[in-house]
Scaffold this motif. Structure first.
Motif, short mmCIF file in Angstrom:
data_model
loop_
_atom_site.label_atom_id
_atom_site.label_comp_id
_atom_site.label_asym_id
_atom_site.label_seq_id
_atom_site.Cartn_x
_atom_site.Cartn_y
_atom_site.Cartn_z
N ALA A 1 9.36 -9.93 2.26
CA ALA A 1 8.28 -8.97 1.99
C ALA A 1 8.79 -7.77 1.21
O ALA A 1 8.17 -7.34 0.22
CB ALA A 1 7.66 -8.52 3.32
N PHE A 2 9.91 -7.21 1.65
CA PHE A 2 10.48 -6.05 0.95
C PHE A 2 10.84 -6.40 -0.49
O PHE A 2 10.54 -5.66 -1.43
CB PHE A 2 11.73 -5.57 1.71
CG PHE A 2 12.45 -4.45 1.03
CD1 PHE A 2 12.05 -3.13 1.20
CD2 PHE A 2 13.55 -4.69 0.21
CE1 PHE A 2 12.72 -2.09 0.57
CE2 PHE A 2 14.22 -3.67 -0.42
CZ PHE A 2 13.80 -2.36 -0.23
N THR A 3 11.46 -7.55 -0.68
CA THR A 3 11.87 -7.97 -2.02
C THR A 3 10.66 -8.21 -2.92
O THR A 3 10.64 -7.80 -4.09
CB THR A 3 12.73 -9.24 -1.94
OG1 THR A 3 13.84 -9.00 -1.07
CG2 THR A 3 13.23 -9.64 -3.32
N ALA A 4 9.65 -8.89 -2.38
CA ALA A 4 8.45 -9.19 -3.18
C ALA A 4 7.73 -7.93 -3.60
O ALA A 4 7.24 -7.82 -4.75
CB ALA A 4 7.52 -10.10 -2.39
N PRO B 1 12.77 5.30 1.76
CA PRO B 1 12.02 5.19 3.03
C PRO B 1 11.59 3.75 3.32
O PRO B 1 11.57 3.33 4.49
CB PRO B 1 10.81 6.10 2.82
CG PRO B 1 10.69 6.27 1.35
CD PRO B 1 12.08 6.20 0.81
N SER B 2 11.26 3.00 2.28
CA SER B 2 10.86 1.61 2.49
C SER B 2 12.05 0.77 2.96
O SER B 2 11.89 -0.14 3.80
CB SER B 2 10.29 1.02 1.21
OG SER B 2 9.11 1.70 0.83
N THR B 3 13.23 1.04 2.44
CA THR B 3 14.42 0.31 2.88
C THR B 3 14.73 0.59 4.34
O THR B 3 15.06 -0.33 5.10
CB THR B 3 15.63 0.70 2.01
OG1 THR B 3 15.36 0.36 0.64
CG2 THR B 3 16.88 -0.03 2.46
N VAL C 1 0.84 -1.20 0.00
CA VAL C 1 0.00 0.00 0.00
C VAL C 1 0.87 1.25 0.00
O VAL C 1 0.56 2.26 -0.66
CB VAL C 1 -0.95 -0.02 1.21
CG1 VAL C 1 -1.70 1.30 1.34
CG2 VAL C 1 -1.94 -1.18 1.09
N HIS C 2 1.99 1.21 0.72
CA HIS C 2 2.91 2.35 0.74
C HIS C 2 3.46 2.63 -0.66
O HIS C 2 3.47 3.79 -1.11
CB HIS C 2 4.06 2.04 1.70
CG HIS C 2 5.07 3.14 1.81
ND1 HIS C 2 4.83 4.31 2.47
CD2 HIS C 2 6.34 3.24 1.30
CE1 HIS C 2 5.90 5.09 2.40
NE2 HIS C 2 6.83 4.47 1.69
N LEU C 3 3.89 1.60 -1.37
CA LEU C 3 4.42 1.79 -2.71
C LEU C 3 3.33 2.23 -3.68
O LEU C 3 3.57 3.03 -4.59
CB LEU C 3 5.08 0.50 -3.19
CG LEU C 3 5.79 0.58 -4.56
CD1 LEU C 3 6.91 1.62 -4.51
CD2 LEU C 3 6.35 -0.79 -4.94
N LEU C 4 2.12 1.70 -3.49
CA LEU C 4 1.01 2.13 -4.36
C LEU C 4 0.71 3.62 -4.18
O LEU C 4 0.25 4.27 -5.13
CB LEU C 4 -0.23 1.30 -4.04
CG LEU C 4 -0.32 -0.09 -4.67
CD1 LEU C 4 -1.55 -0.83 -4.19
CD2 LEU C 4 -0.33 0.02 -6.20
N GLY C 5 0.96 4.13 -2.99
CA GLY C 5 0.77 5.57 -2.79
C GLY C 5 1.68 6.39 -3.69
O GLY C 5 1.23 7.38 -4.31
N TYR C 6 2.95 6.00 -3.81
CA TYR C 6 3.85 6.68 -4.73
C TYR C 6 3.41 6.48 -6.18
O TYR C 6 3.53 7.39 -7.01
CB TYR C 6 5.28 6.16 -4.55
CG TYR C 6 5.92 6.58 -3.25
CD1 TYR C 6 6.41 7.87 -3.08
CD2 TYR C 6 6.04 5.69 -2.19
CE1 TYR C 6 7.01 8.26 -1.90
CE2 TYR C 6 6.63 6.06 -1.00
CZ TYR C 6 7.11 7.35 -0.85
OH TYR C 6 7.70 7.74 0.32
N TRP C 7 2.92 5.29 -6.48
CA TRP C 7 2.48 5.01 -7.85
C TRP C 7 1.28 5.87 -8.23
O TRP C 7 1.20 6.39 -9.35
CB TRP C 7 2.14 3.52 -7.96
CG TRP C 7 1.57 3.11 -9.28
CD1 TRP C 7 2.24 2.89 -10.44
CD2 TRP C 7 0.19 2.88 -9.57
NE1 TRP C 7 1.39 2.53 -11.45
CE2 TRP C 7 0.11 2.51 -10.93
CE3 TRP C 7 -0.98 2.95 -8.81
CZ2 TRP C 7 -1.10 2.22 -11.54
CZ3 TRP C 7 -2.18 2.65 -9.42
CH2 TRP C 7 -2.24 2.29 -10.77
N VAL C 8 0.34 6.06 -7.28
CA VAL C 8 -0.84 6.89 -7.55
C VAL C 8 -0.43 8.33 -7.82
O VAL C 8 -0.97 9.00 -8.72
CB VAL C 8 -1.82 6.81 -6.35
CG1 VAL C 8 -2.92 7.87 -6.49
CG2 VAL C 8 -2.44 5.43 -6.27
N GLU C 9 0.55 8.83 -7.06
CA GLU C 9 1.01 10.21 -7.27
C GLU C 9 1.73 10.36 -8.60
O GLU C 9 1.66 11.42 -9.25
CB GLU C 9 1.94 10.62 -6.13
CG GLU C 9 1.25 10.73 -4.78
CD GLU C 9 2.21 11.13 -3.68
OE1 GLU C 9 3.44 11.24 -3.98
OE2 GLU C 9 1.77 11.34 -2.53
#
Length: 343
Positions: free
Chosen positions: A298-301, A261-263, A232-240
């Motif tokens: 999880a991070f890798t996937a 930030p995710s790392t 969901v966090h990465l999708l937020g960047y994708w939406v922007e």
């Protein structure tokens, strides 16, 4: 998963003097996990009791080894009578309240189990029930008790309940993901990546030879939740990035903006999980060890799988998240933020 172990010994600190004393006790006196088998109308002269004991003794010579010893109230009465030079009635009186009931007549079989994991313990209990039925006892009349019986019953009920609630939680997560993202396709992507991570860490646990216990069994669940959060966090960047860069370039832009930030968040989770490995209690350090691996998976996937899915299956051109999405939730969050500022 065919390897489970929730034995008490596994929850003791491995280097503790108490654990060492307990292991020494087992070496000297043998296993201490017993099952009492009886049934309605089981008495000292019941031939079915001796048939059951003989069946258990015959099973002791077969691998895998489940049973270490077996005795009955009748055998114990005869041994006491012989060693003490008394009659059987007096011996029965001496054994009242142990393997012989207070009526001096009711009795049972006491079966001592070998050290077993949860799978072996369950198989041994099932075999005892079948052997008792084979000796002529109706199954509904059989009565079993002992720590092993309680442990098997709890494990099976937990497994059944966990399976039910796992499916329900998966469905709820899918519904919430689809509703929040206003897209079944994106919701399925989130669940697919999270499900892959959960199955991957379970495969790691399995092929590493570890046994499932009450803590290790939580690792796939924790990994699933971590993956959903990161997705969901990465999708937020994708939406922007989507309005300015389009479906083709938005996944790459999202990764470029979100990896740092995710790392950092992923590393703090990994280090937090790994810090638990200092524990001497095996299930605890196993939870920390596999939890850290699960966080890495999880991070890798998320950063390898989600951008690929977004690239291969972009949402339709009409898709967008508006301020009208989940208006009640947005109002609640605004109220919560304002209330927090006041306090």
């Amino acid at each position: 998963y065919d390897r489970r172990d929730n034995s008490v010994l596994g929850w003791l600190p491995e280097q503790s003097p108490v654990t060492r004393a307990y292991r020494h006790f087992l070496e000297v006196f043998g296993p201490d996990e017993t099952v009492l088998v009886s049934w309605e109308g089981c008495h000292l002269d019941d031939l079915r009791l001796s048939e059951l004991a003989a069946a258990v003794e015959a099973r002791q010579a077969i691998e895998p080894a489940w049973f270490a010893a077996v005795t009955t109230g009748t055998r114990l009465r005869d041994e006491v009578a012989k060693s003490s030079g008394i009659d059987a009635l007096t011996a029965s009186d001496r054994l009242r309240g142990t393997l012989i009931g207070l009526d001096g007549h009711t009795t049972c079989a006491m079966v001592t189990l070998c050290p077993l994991d949860d799978i072996g313990r369950g198989a041994a209990i099932d075999w005892l029930v079948d052997a008792t039925v084979a000796s002529g006892v109706p199954q509904e009349a059989i009565r079993l008790t002992g720590d092993a019986v309680v442990s098997v019953a709890i494990d099976r009920e937990n497994e059944s309940t966990a399976s039910t609630w796992s499916n329900i939680s998966m469905l709820v997560a899918l519904v919430l993901a689809c509703g929040s993202l206003r897209s079944v396709r994106l919701g399925l992507m989130v669940i697919a990546v999270a499900g892959f991570s959960s199955l991957a860490i379970e495969a790691v646990i399995y092929f590493s030879g570890a046994s499932m216990n009450m803590l290790v069994s939580l690792v796939p669940v924790v990994t699933f939740v971590l993956t959903i959060s990161a997705t969901v966090h990465l999708l937020g960047y994708w939406v922007e990035a989507l309005p300015d860069h389009g479906p083709a370039d938005a996944p790459g832009v999202a990764v470029a903006h979100g990896w740092l930030p995710s790392t950092i968040a992923g590393l703090t989770t990994v280090f937090g999980m790994a810090s638990v490995c200092v524990s001497q209690v095996r299930p605890v350090w196993q939870f920390g060890f596999y939890g850290a691996i699960g966080a890495i998976i999880a991070f890798t996937a998320v950063f390898a799988g989600l951008p690929a899915l977004l690239q291969l299956f972009p949402p339709p051109p009409t898709w967008k998240i508006t301020d009208a999405s989940w208006p009640g939730a947005r109002q609640f969050v605004r109220w919560l933020v304002n209330w927090r500022r006041v306090t």
